[in-house]
Scaffold this active site. Structure first.
Site, PDB file in Angstrom:
ATOM      1  N   ARG A 163      -0.841  -1.154  -6.302  1.00 32.30           N
ATOM      2  CA  ARG A 163      -1.019  -2.440  -5.616  1.00 32.30           C
ATOM      3  C   ARG A 163      -1.808  -3.406  -6.505  1.00 32.30           C
ATOM      4  O   ARG A 163      -1.460  -4.587  -6.629  1.00 32.30           O
ATOM      5  CB  ARG A 163      -1.739  -2.201  -4.287  1.00 32.30           C
ATOM      6  CG  ARG A 163      -1.982  -3.448  -3.417  1.00 32.30           C
ATOM      7  CD  ARG A 163      -2.496  -2.974  -2.070  1.00 32.30           C
ATOM      8  NE  ARG A 163      -3.061  -4.023  -1.243  1.00 32.30           N
ATOM      9  CZ  ARG A 163      -2.356  -4.785  -0.400  1.00 32.30           C
ATOM     10  NH1 ARG A 163      -1.048  -4.640  -0.325  1.00 32.30           N
ATOM     11  NH2 ARG A 163      -2.948  -5.696   0.347  1.00 32.30           N
TER      12      ARG A 163
ATOM     13  N   TYR B  12      -8.287 -11.284  -7.788  1.00 36.58           N
ATOM     14  CA  TYR B  12      -7.277 -11.326  -8.843  1.00 36.58           C
ATOM     15  C   TYR B  12      -7.172 -12.697  -9.513  1.00 36.58           C
ATOM     16  O   TYR B  12      -6.450 -12.857 -10.483  1.00 36.58           O
ATOM     17  CB  TYR B  12      -5.899 -10.962  -8.261  1.00 36.58           C
ATOM     18  CG  TYR B  12      -5.860  -9.658  -7.520  1.00 36.58           C
ATOM     19  CD1 TYR B  12      -5.901  -8.444  -8.199  1.00 36.58           C
ATOM     20  CD2 TYR B  12      -5.791  -9.622  -6.132  1.00 36.58           C
ATOM     21  CE1 TYR B  12      -5.876  -7.236  -7.522  1.00 36.58           C
ATOM     22  CE2 TYR B  12      -5.768  -8.415  -5.440  1.00 36.58           C
ATOM     23  CZ  TYR B  12      -5.801  -7.231  -6.138  1.00 36.58           C
ATOM     24  OH  TYR B  12      -5.779  -6.034  -5.476  1.00 36.58           O
TER      25      TYR B  12
ATOM     26  N   HIS C 148      -3.688   3.383  -5.134  1.00 36.66           N
ATOM     27  CA  HIS C 148      -3.960   1.955  -4.922  1.00 36.66           C
ATOM     28  C   HIS C 148      -3.850   1.155  -6.218  1.00 36.66           C
ATOM     29  O   HIS C 148      -3.743  -0.075  -6.181  1.00 36.66           O
ATOM     30  CB  HIS C 148      -5.346   1.772  -4.303  1.00 36.66           C
ATOM     31  CG  HIS C 148      -5.435   0.598  -3.382  1.00 36.66           C
ATOM     32  ND1 HIS C 148      -4.705   0.512  -2.212  1.00 36.66           N
ATOM     33  CD2 HIS C 148      -6.156  -0.556  -3.453  1.00 36.66           C
ATOM     34  CE1 HIS C 148      -4.975  -0.635  -1.604  1.00 36.66           C
ATOM     35  NE2 HIS C 148      -5.849  -1.307  -2.338  1.00 36.66           N
TER      36      HIS C 148
ATOM     37  N   LYS D 223      -1.984  -2.558   7.836  1.00 36.97           N
ATOM     38  CA  LYS D 223      -3.429  -2.540   8.087  1.00 36.97           C
ATOM     39  C   LYS D 223      -3.871  -3.761   8.884  1.00 36.97           C
ATOM     40  O   LYS D 223      -4.745  -3.666   9.737  1.00 36.97           O
ATOM     41  CB  LYS D 223      -4.164  -2.471   6.754  1.00 36.97           C
ATOM     42  CG  LYS D 223      -5.662  -2.309   6.867  1.00 36.97           C
ATOM     43  CD  LYS D 223      -6.284  -2.179   5.492  1.00 36.97           C
ATOM     44  CE  LYS D 223      -7.793  -2.020   5.588  1.00 36.97           C
ATOM     45  NZ  LYS D 223      -8.412  -1.903   4.233  1.00 36.97           N
TER      46      LYS D 223
ATOM     47  N   ARG E 254       0.858  -1.179   0.000  1.00 36.42           N
ATOM     48  CA  ARG E 254       0.000   0.000   0.000  1.00 36.42           C
ATOM     49  C   ARG E 254       0.899   1.237   0.000  1.00 36.42           C
ATOM     50  O   ARG E 254       2.028   1.203   0.486  1.00 36.42           O
ATOM     51  CB  ARG E 254      -0.914   0.011   1.228  1.00 36.42           C
ATOM     52  CG  ARG E 254      -1.839  -1.192   1.318  1.00 36.42           C
ATOM     53  CD  ARG E 254      -2.633  -1.187   2.615  1.00 36.42           C
ATOM     54  NE  ARG E 254      -3.525  -2.347   2.709  1.00 36.42           N
ATOM     55  CZ  ARG E 254      -3.166  -3.522   3.208  1.00 36.42           C
ATOM     56  NH1 ARG E 254      -1.936  -3.695   3.679  1.00 36.42           N
ATOM     57  NH2 ARG E 254      -4.023  -4.523   3.248  1.00 36.42           N
TER      58      ARG E 254
ATOM     59  N   HIS F 231      -3.035 -10.012   3.034  1.00 34.13           N
ATOM     60  CA  HIS F 231      -4.480 -10.129   3.249  1.00 34.13           C
ATOM     61  C   HIS F 231      -4.768 -11.084   4.397  1.00 34.13           C
ATOM     62  O   HIS F 231      -4.124 -12.121   4.536  1.00 34.13           O
ATOM     63  CB  HIS F 231      -5.164 -10.652   1.983  1.00 34.13           C
ATOM     64  CG  HIS F 231      -5.304  -9.624   0.912  1.00 34.13           C
ATOM     65  ND1 HIS F 231      -5.548  -9.922  -0.414  1.00 34.13           N
ATOM     66  CD2 HIS F 231      -5.233  -8.265   0.963  1.00 34.13           C
ATOM     67  CE1 HIS F 231      -5.630  -8.809  -1.115  1.00 34.13           C
ATOM     68  NE2 HIS F 231      -5.443  -7.788  -0.303  1.00 34.13           N
TER      69      HIS F 231
END
Length: 338
Positions: A276, A308, A273, A221, A198, A299
């Site tokens: 990414r 994706y 973003h 995050k 990010r 994630h």
């Protein structure tokens, strides 16, 4: 008087500590009568059913501040979330938190939608507000049911992930490297393109976080530390930059201007973003493993990474082989090829 001596020498207790709740009993001694009266008053005083707490009259902004004091200060972007919630409270007229209803929020949500707010953004903001009540109830700061428990999130149309083509990456990187006024702009962008980081994660890098042919991302995050390998060339350029400076300055707006200069148009909200998304998309198109991508991106759930998966060359290829038309030879069957 709650304790009376009867003609037969016994003692009579007649006590009504709370209106509508009366206790009467006879005892042989005055001491027993007194203890009974004290016991009744004590039990009712500690029973919330008969001694309810005063109604919570705090405003929405006040419980948001309380949430930040008890919990929000310890989470990533807690202060930013608090300011966002205070803005919502102000737009709602800062109602009494306990009396606030779902219908009020739904009415305000309708206005936001009509003004062009994205459903996903609305869902995120309102989930933050709902969690304020949930967390304060868990901590015992409020004793009433979360008034937003019945709020259902909007179901937005799933958007196609936008990413840069190889040609666009080449144009952008060339322009960034030529922009010598801000050398950090190219470095931050290339870290994002090379690792899927990010923008804020790349911008927080320091020299100790670059070692052994990899960059280490902390304060992420998901609250997890992760390490992603980088090329020797990128590592050398990062080390050369941090040899003279301690940190990257903020440059998000400069990057947005560079995108316009390169005539790269993106969907709303995907300025930085997109880097990414670009890493993840090309990773899968080049045959990368979806589980490896999950770890690289950091994630917490594979569901987040699956957006994706369709870019993989092998993804759902059975749809071609197993569909009912596969048995036909489209080159020789009249009309089928058309």
């Amino acid at each position: 008087m709650s304790i009376l001596k009867l003609p037969d020498g016994r003692w009579f207790v007649d006590v009504e500590p709370i209106k509508g709740k009366r206790f009467r009993k006879r005892f042989k001694t005055k001491g027993e009568a007194q203890r009974f009266e004290a016991s009744v008053r004590s039990k009712l005083a500690s029973n919330p059913e008969w001694n309810p707490r005063p109604k919570d009259t705090r405003r929405l902004s006040q419980i948001i501040e309380r949430w930040y004091e008890l919990h929000g200060h310890a989470i990533t972007s807690g202060r930013r979330r608090k300011n966002l919630l205070l803005g919502i409270a102000a737009k709602l007229g800062d109602p009494v938190a306990q009396a606030f209803s779902v219908s009020e929020l739904v009415a305000f949500r309708k206005v936001e939608l009509e003004r062009g707010a994205l459903p996903r953004s609305i869902n995120v903001r309102y989930s933050y507000l709902k969690s304020v009540y949930t967390e304060l109830r868990r901590l015992g700061d409020i004793d009433y049911v979360n008034p937003l428990d019945r709020l259902k999130p909007l179901k937005p149309q799933q958007a196609v992930v936008s990413f840069l083509s190889k040609a666009q990456v080449a144009v952008l990187v060339s322009a960034l490297r030529a922009y010598t006024t801000f050398p950090h702009l190219a470095l931050i962008s290339e870290v994002c393109l090379a690792t899927g980081a990010r923008w804020t994660e790349a911008q927080r890098l320091t020299l100790p976080m670059i070692r052994g042919g990899a960059v280490v991302f902390a304060n992420t995050k998901s609250k997890r530390v992760r390490s992603v390998p980088i090329s020797a060339d990128l590592q050398a350029r990062l080390e050369a930059y941090f040899a003279k400076r301690n940190r990257f300055p903020s440059c998000r707006e400069a990057f947005a201007r560079m995108l316009k200069r390169c005539e790269i148009q993106l969907p709303r909200g995907q300025c930085t973003h997109v880097l990414r998304h670009t890493f993840a998309s090309h990773f899968m198109m080049n045959g990368g493993n979806i589980l490896a991508l999950k770890e690289i991106l950091g994630h917490s759930s594979l569901n987040m990474t699956m957006r994706y998966a369709h870019l993989s060359p092998e993804y759902l290829q059975d749809a071609v082989r197993l569909n009912p038309l596969y048995v036909f030879d489209t080159s020789s069957t009249p009309g089928l090829a058309a």
